[in-house]
Design a protein around this motif. Structure first.
Motif, PDB file in Angstrom:
ATOM      1  N   ALA A 168       0.832  -1.206   0.000  1.00 40.21           N
ATOM      2  CA  ALA A 168       0.000   0.000   0.000  1.00 40.21           C
ATOM      3  C   ALA A 168       0.864   1.253   0.000  1.00 40.21           C
ATOM      4  O   ALA A 168       0.613   2.198  -0.754  1.00 40.21           O
ATOM      5  CB  ALA A 168      -0.924  -0.015   1.211  1.00 40.21           C
TER       6      ALA A 168
ATOM      7  N   LEU B 173      -5.165   2.712  -3.260  1.00 39.90           N
ATOM      8  CA  LEU B 173      -6.249   1.760  -3.509  1.00 39.90           C
ATOM      9  C   LEU B 173      -6.078   1.073  -4.858  1.00 39.90           C
ATOM     10  O   LEU B 173      -6.312  -0.140  -4.987  1.00 39.90           O
ATOM     11  CB  LEU B 173      -7.608   2.467  -3.447  1.00 39.90           C
ATOM     12  CG  LEU B 173      -7.976   3.123  -2.109  1.00 39.90           C
ATOM     13  CD1 LEU B 173      -9.369   3.743  -2.189  1.00 39.90           C
ATOM     14  CD2 LEU B 173      -7.899   2.128  -0.957  1.00 39.90           C
ATOM     15  N   TYR B 195      -6.959  -2.002   4.316  1.00 38.74           N
ATOM     16  CA  TYR B 195      -6.782  -0.701   3.665  1.00 38.74           C
ATOM     17  C   TYR B 195      -7.593   0.381   4.376  1.00 38.74           C
ATOM     18  O   TYR B 195      -7.121   1.516   4.520  1.00 38.74           O
ATOM     19  CB  TYR B 195      -7.173  -0.790   2.176  1.00 38.74           C
ATOM     20  CG  TYR B 195      -6.019  -1.214   1.298  1.00 38.74           C
ATOM     21  CD1 TYR B 195      -5.606  -2.534   1.243  1.00 38.74           C
ATOM     22  CD2 TYR B 195      -5.321  -0.287   0.521  1.00 38.74           C
ATOM     23  CE1 TYR B 195      -4.547  -2.928   0.442  1.00 38.74           C
ATOM     24  CE2 TYR B 195      -4.256  -0.671  -0.287  1.00 38.74           C
ATOM     25  CZ  TYR B 195      -3.884  -1.996  -0.319  1.00 38.74           C
ATOM     26  OH  TYR B 195      -2.821  -2.362  -1.115  1.00 38.74           O
TER      27      TYR B 195
END
Lengths: 205, 205
Positions: A168, B173, B195
Motif C-alpha cells: 500500500a 487503492l 486498507y
DNA sequence: CTTTGCCATGAACGTCCGTTCAGTTATTGA
DNA sequence: TCAATAACTGAACGGACGTTCATGGCAAAG
C-alpha cells in the motif's frame, strides 16, 4: 563524423571504441520515449530519428530493443538500491520510515522517467529479464517491509498486516509519478512532507 | 455459424441484427488481453484468434482498435460511477470515506481488468478520447475529494493538503490491482479492512 | 422455396516493424 | 602517408500490423 574530440579533448579514443556521445544519447531518448508512450508503442526508428541517426546505428549500442529496456530498468534498480543504501538507515523505525519515504519521493526529482518505467513496463520484459528486475524490486520493498516489521515489534507502529502495508505504501508513493510536475504548485520537498504525514499516521506512529 | 438460437431460444433475432454472442466475446477477450499485455502489444489478429474468428470480422463490431479500447474504458467509467452512486453516500465524512474505500476495493472483485486498464492505458487513448475518460475519472476522484474536504471542515480529518491526499489514497487503492489475486491468502473483504484501517489513520480520523 | 441481409471469410492493401549487412566516411595510431 | 577500424548510412529482409472489401453461407422472413 565524430564530435567527441571537440568536446573531450583528444585523449582516450583508442581506435575502435564506441562513441561516448551516441550511446548515452540513445539511452536518454529511449528512456524518455518509453516513459511517455510505452515500450511497445516506440519503434527503433523513432528512437533513432530523435537521436539523429539511422535505425541500424542503434545496434552498435544494444543487441536488440528488449535489451535496451532491460538495461535501462536494470541500471535504474541498481542505482536506486545504491542511493538508498547511502540514505539514512539508522535510528528508530519511525526515523527510518521517514527516511525511506522522503528518499523514495525525492528520487523522483532526479529520475522521474526511470521510476515511472520501472513499474509500468514490467510486463514488457521477457520472463528471464523480468525475474532479474523483480528480484531487485523485491530487495527494495524488503527494506520497507523490514522497517515496518521492526516498528511493529518495537510497538511504534500498529499495523494489521505489514506485508499488505508495504504494498500500500509503495503504491501510494509511486503514485507521485502520475501527477507530480516540476513546474507545479508544490515543491518536491513539500510533497515529501505531505506524504510523510500520511504515511506516519497510516502506520500509527 | 450462429449459435445464438441454441442458447437463447428463438426470439428476437430480426433478420440483420448483430450476433449477440460475438460482440460481447470480442469485448471480453480484448479486455483481458489489453490488461495482460497492454493495448499496443495486442494485435487485432490476436484478439480475433482468441475469439475464434478472422480479424476482418472484428470490424462488424468496432470501427477500429482505438474505439475498442475507448468503449471498454468508457463503459467501465460509467458503470463505476453508477455503482458508486448506489453505494453509501450518507453519514459522517468518516462513514462516507469508509464506504468509498470499501467500494473501490470491492469493485476489483467484479471488474479487475477494467480497473487495471483504466489507469494503465490512458496514454494509449487519442487526445479526444483521453479528454472524455479523464473527465469521468475527475468526477470519480471529486467524490473522494469532497469527502476529504468535508471531513476537514467537520474537524474529523487532519490533512495538510486534501488534493494531494486524494491522489495518494487513489494510488494506494489502485495498487491492489497489481498484487491481489482471488486465490491468494486474503479475501477481498480482509483487504478492504486492512486498507480502510490505513486510510482512516492516514486522514487522521 | 425464394428472398433478404447479417455475419463471417480470406485475400489483399500499404505501411511499419525489428533486425541485418555491405558499403561509405571519418578519424585514429603507426 | 597509409592501413586499421569505429561509426554510420541506406537499402533490404521477412513478417506483422490495422484496415478494407468482394464473396459466400446461412438463418429468418415472406
Amino acid at each position: 563524423m565524430n564530435v567527441r574530440s571537440v568536446i573531450d579533448g583528444d585523449m582516450a579514443r583508442t581506435t575502435g571504441s564506441h562513441s561516448d556521445i551516441t550511446g548515452p544519447r540513445i539511452r536518454e531518448v529511449a528512456l524518455r520515449l518509453f516513459a511517455a508512450e510505452g515500450y511497445a508503442a516506440v519503434s527503433m526508428r523513432k528512437i533513432a530519428a530523435e537521436v539523429g541517426v539511422q535505425a541500424g546505428a542503434l545496434y552498435n549500442y544494444t543487441p536488440d530493443k528488449q535489451s535496451l529496456l532491460f538495461d535501462l530498468m536494470h541500471s535504474h534498480m541498481e542505482d536506486l538500491l545504491a542511493a538508498r543504501s547511502e540514505a539514512g538507515t539508522t535510528g528508530t523505525p519511525t526515523d527510518r520510515l521517514e527516511a525511506f519515504t522522503r528518499f523514495h519521493i525525492s528520487y523522483h526529482e532526479e529520475r522521474p522517467h526511470e521510476i515511472f518505467i520501472a513499474y509500468m513496463e514490467l510486463r514488457n520484459l521477457t520472463p528471464e529479464n523480468f525475474a532479474v528486475i523483480e528480484e531487485l524490486r523485491g530487495k527494495y520493498e524488503d527494506e520497507l517491509s523490514g522497517i515496518l516489521r521492526a516498528g511493529v515489534e518495537a510497538g511504534e507502529f500498529t499495523l494489521v498486516d505489514p506485508r499488505v502495508a508495504t504494498r500500500a505504501i509503495i503504491s501510494m508513493l509511486n503514485g507521485v509519478t502520475t501527477w507530480y510536475r516540476r513546474e507545479g504548485r508544490l515543491t518536491l520537498t513539500e510533497v515529501e512532507t505531505i506524504y510523510w504525514d500520511m504515511v506516519r499516521k497510516a502506520v500509527g506512529a
